[in-house]
Design a protein around this motif. Structure first.
Motif, mmCIF file in Angstrom:
data_model
loop_
_atom_site.group_PDB
_atom_site.id
_atom_site.type_symbol
_atom_site.label_atom_id
_atom_site.label_comp_id
_atom_site.label_asym_id
_atom_site.label_seq_id
_atom_site.Cartn_x
_atom_site.Cartn_y
_atom_site.Cartn_z
ATOM 1 N N GLU A 170 -9.578 -7.800 9.630
ATOM 2 C CA GLU A 170 -8.520 -6.873 10.031
ATOM 3 C C GLU A 170 -7.554 -6.605 8.883
ATOM 4 N N ILE A 171 -7.239 -7.633 8.103
ATOM 5 C CA ILE A 171 -6.380 -7.448 6.928
ATOM 6 C C ILE A 171 -7.037 -6.484 5.950
ATOM 7 N N ARG A 172 -8.292 -6.719 5.664
ATOM 8 C CA ARG A 172 -9.010 -5.868 4.719
ATOM 9 C C ARG A 172 -9.128 -4.432 5.246
ATOM 10 N N ALA A 173 -9.422 -4.286 6.534
ATOM 11 C CA ALA A 173 -9.619 -2.955 7.105
ATOM 12 C C ALA A 173 -8.322 -2.149 7.088
ATOM 13 N N SER A 174 -7.216 -2.774 7.449
ATOM 14 C CA SER A 174 -5.937 -2.062 7.450
ATOM 15 C C SER A 174 -5.480 -1.745 6.033
ATOM 16 N N SER A 175 -5.773 -2.637 5.107
ATOM 17 C CA SER A 175 -5.343 -2.435 3.719
ATOM 18 C C SER A 175 -6.182 -1.388 2.998
ATOM 19 N N LEU A 176 -7.492 -1.389 3.228
ATOM 20 C CA LEU A 176 -8.401 -0.551 2.439
ATOM 21 C C LEU A 176 -8.680 0.811 3.062
ATOM 22 N N SER A 177 -8.408 0.981 4.338
ATOM 23 C CA SER A 177 -8.778 2.216 5.023
ATOM 24 C C SER A 177 -7.874 3.390 4.691
ATOM 25 N N GLY A 178 -6.645 3.096 4.273
ATOM 26 C CA GLY A 178 -5.679 4.171 4.043
ATOM 27 C C GLY A 178 -4.683 4.314 5.175
ATOM 28 N N GLU A 179 -4.888 3.600 6.281
ATOM 29 C CA GLU A 179 -3.993 3.761 7.420
ATOM 30 C C GLU A 179 -2.608 3.178 7.154
ATOM 31 N N ARG A 181 -1.124 3.487 4.007
ATOM 32 C CA ARG A 181 -0.544 4.133 2.825
ATOM 33 C C ARG A 181 0.837 4.678 3.175
ATOM 34 N N PHE A 182 1.612 5.047 2.158
ATOM 35 C CA PHE A 182 3.003 5.434 2.342
ATOM 36 C C PHE A 182 3.157 6.568 3.348
ATOM 37 N N SER A 183 2.346 7.616 3.222
ATOM 38 C CA SER A 183 2.503 8.784 4.093
ATOM 39 C C SER A 183 2.234 8.446 5.555
ATOM 40 N N GLY A 192 13.149 3.510 5.040
ATOM 41 C CA GLY A 192 13.587 2.127 5.126
ATOM 42 C C GLY A 192 12.616 1.111 4.579
ATOM 43 N N PHE A 193 11.629 1.537 3.771
ATOM 44 C CA PHE A 193 10.706 0.564 3.208
ATOM 45 C C PHE A 193 10.238 1.054 1.840
ATOM 46 N N THR A 194 9.866 0.113 0.981
ATOM 47 C CA THR A 194 9.300 0.472 -0.309
ATOM 48 C C THR A 194 7.804 0.657 -0.151
ATOM 49 N N ILE A 195 7.173 1.327 -1.110
ATOM 50 C CA ILE A 195 5.738 1.580 -0.997
ATOM 51 C C ILE A 195 4.959 0.271 -0.951
ATOM 52 N N ALA A 196 5.237 -0.650 -1.898
ATOM 53 C CA ALA A 196 4.467 -1.891 -1.972
ATOM 54 C C ALA A 196 4.718 -2.768 -0.754
ATOM 55 N N LYS A 197 6.002 -3.038 -0.462
ATOM 56 C CA LYS A 197 6.313 -3.918 0.665
ATOM 57 C C LYS A 197 5.954 -3.249 1.986
ATOM 58 N N GLY A 198 6.151 -1.931 2.064
ATOM 59 C CA GLY A 198 5.790 -1.219 3.282
ATOM 60 C C GLY A 198 4.311 -1.334 3.584
ATOM 61 N N HIS A 199 3.499 -1.273 2.537
ATOM 62 C CA HIS A 199 2.057 -1.398 2.725
ATOM 63 C C HIS A 199 1.700 -2.776 3.261
ATOM 64 N N PHE A 241 -14.139 -1.682 -2.863
ATOM 65 C CA PHE A 241 -13.292 -0.849 -3.721
ATOM 66 C C PHE A 241 -12.820 -1.646 -4.925
ATOM 67 N N ASP A 242 -12.460 -0.928 -5.982
ATOM 68 C CA ASP A 242 -11.889 -1.581 -7.164
ATOM 69 C C ASP A 242 -10.421 -1.936 -6.939
ATOM 70 N N GLU A 243 -9.740 -1.127 -6.109
ATOM 71 C CA GLU A 243 -8.322 -1.369 -5.839
ATOM 72 C C GLU A 243 -7.969 -0.791 -4.475
ATOM 73 N N ILE A 244 -6.752 -1.101 -4.009
ATOM 74 C CA ILE A 244 -6.289 -0.618 -2.714
ATOM 75 C C ILE A 244 -5.918 0.846 -2.806
ATOM 76 N N TYR A 245 -6.356 1.612 -1.821
ATOM 77 C CA TYR A 245 -6.020 3.029 -1.743
ATOM 78 C C TYR A 245 -4.680 3.199 -1.040
ATOM 79 N N ARG A 246 -3.685 3.731 -1.764
ATOM 80 C CA ARG A 246 -2.365 3.979 -1.178
ATOM 81 C C ARG A 246 -2.034 5.454 -1.250
#
Length: 246
Positions: A170-179, A181-183, A192-199, A241-246
């Motif tokens: 679930e951690i990987r799926a929420s992080s890598l899927s794009g759901e 991301r900031f938008s 009220g959140f930063t991009i990194a911490k918000g993610h 993926f090589d990195e997280i999609y944000r």
């Protein structure tokens, strides 16, 4: 990891009712039974006929058709989903150099309880909840999320009733899927959140909610504890993926 066959196999089926409590075993497996009715897998001729006559969870034909139209468009044009389909195809080839075509019939649209937008079962595939999909971009995020589960299950034979296994995927799926991301987070939660911490906050929140739905999870406190225990290794594992999609 344990054999995913530890998930109870389909037994005697009755027309599924929506779960009153999404944390219950019934809630955890409700969509699996819904998937059976939709595909006809494991149903008797009488059950299939009953489904055709009065299965009341199928929404209007237009809504169902739209879900499939979105699905087909995303499978054709989404870079994330196309990449995941390629990676799943490679794993389906058992690592022998053979790449089997991705089976699009494993992605089914149907009506679901209000508390989820999709689901994955190792034997049946991916369910997209047509009554929860806002638009094609929401479907893209949902499909990408479930395809990460699909990938994880093929690569590591996840035991979905093991809370740590479940939390990690679930951690990987929420992080890598794009759901997360900031938008997407801005759409849900505003400022009220930063991009990194918000993610990261989004990933933890959504993973905890998903683990709470596991029948082996007692409550939100236990779900959060499990998510924290596996967080570092699972959040930092971005395969394929090589990195997280944000």
């Amino acid at each position: 990891m344990s054999d995913p066959s530890t998930i109870p196999p389909p037994g005697e089926l009755q027309k599924p009712e929506p779960p009153k409590n999404p944390k219950s075993t019934e809630g955890f497996h409700w969509w699996r039974r819904t998937f059976q009715y939709r595909t006809g897998i494991g149903l008797t001729p009488e059950e299939k006929q009953n489904y055709e006559n009065d299965y009341h969870f199928v929404l209007q034909r237009k809504q169902c058709q739209q879900c499939y139209e979105y699905r087909d468009w995303i499978l054709k044009y989404s870079p994330t989903v196309r990449f995941m389909a390629q990676q799943i195809s490679k794993l389906n080839g058992n690592g022998g150099g053979q790449v089997l075509p991705f089976d699009e019939s494993k992605i089914v649209c149907d009506a679901c309880p209000e508390w989820r937008s999709g689901g994955f079962h190792p034997e049946l595939g991916i369910l997209l909840c047509q009554n929860r999909i806002r638009d094609k971009w929401h479907l893209e995020d949902t499909l990408a999320h479930e395809m990460v589960h699909y990938f994880d299950n093929l690569k590591w034979q996840v035991d979905w009733l093991n809370l740590k296994h479940h939390a990690c995927s679930e951690i990987r799926a929420s992080s890598l899927s794009g759901e997360c991301r900031f938008s997407a987070e801005f759409h849900r939660r505003g400022f009220g959140f930063t991009i990194a911490k918000g993610h990261q906050d989004c990933v933890k929140r959504r993973a905890t909610l998903s683990v709470m739905g596991n029948p082996n999870c007692k409550d939100e406190k236990q779900a959060g504890k499990i998510v924290n225990e596996v967080w570092d290794s699972c959040f930092n594992d971005t395969r394929p993926f090589d990195e997280i999609y944000r």
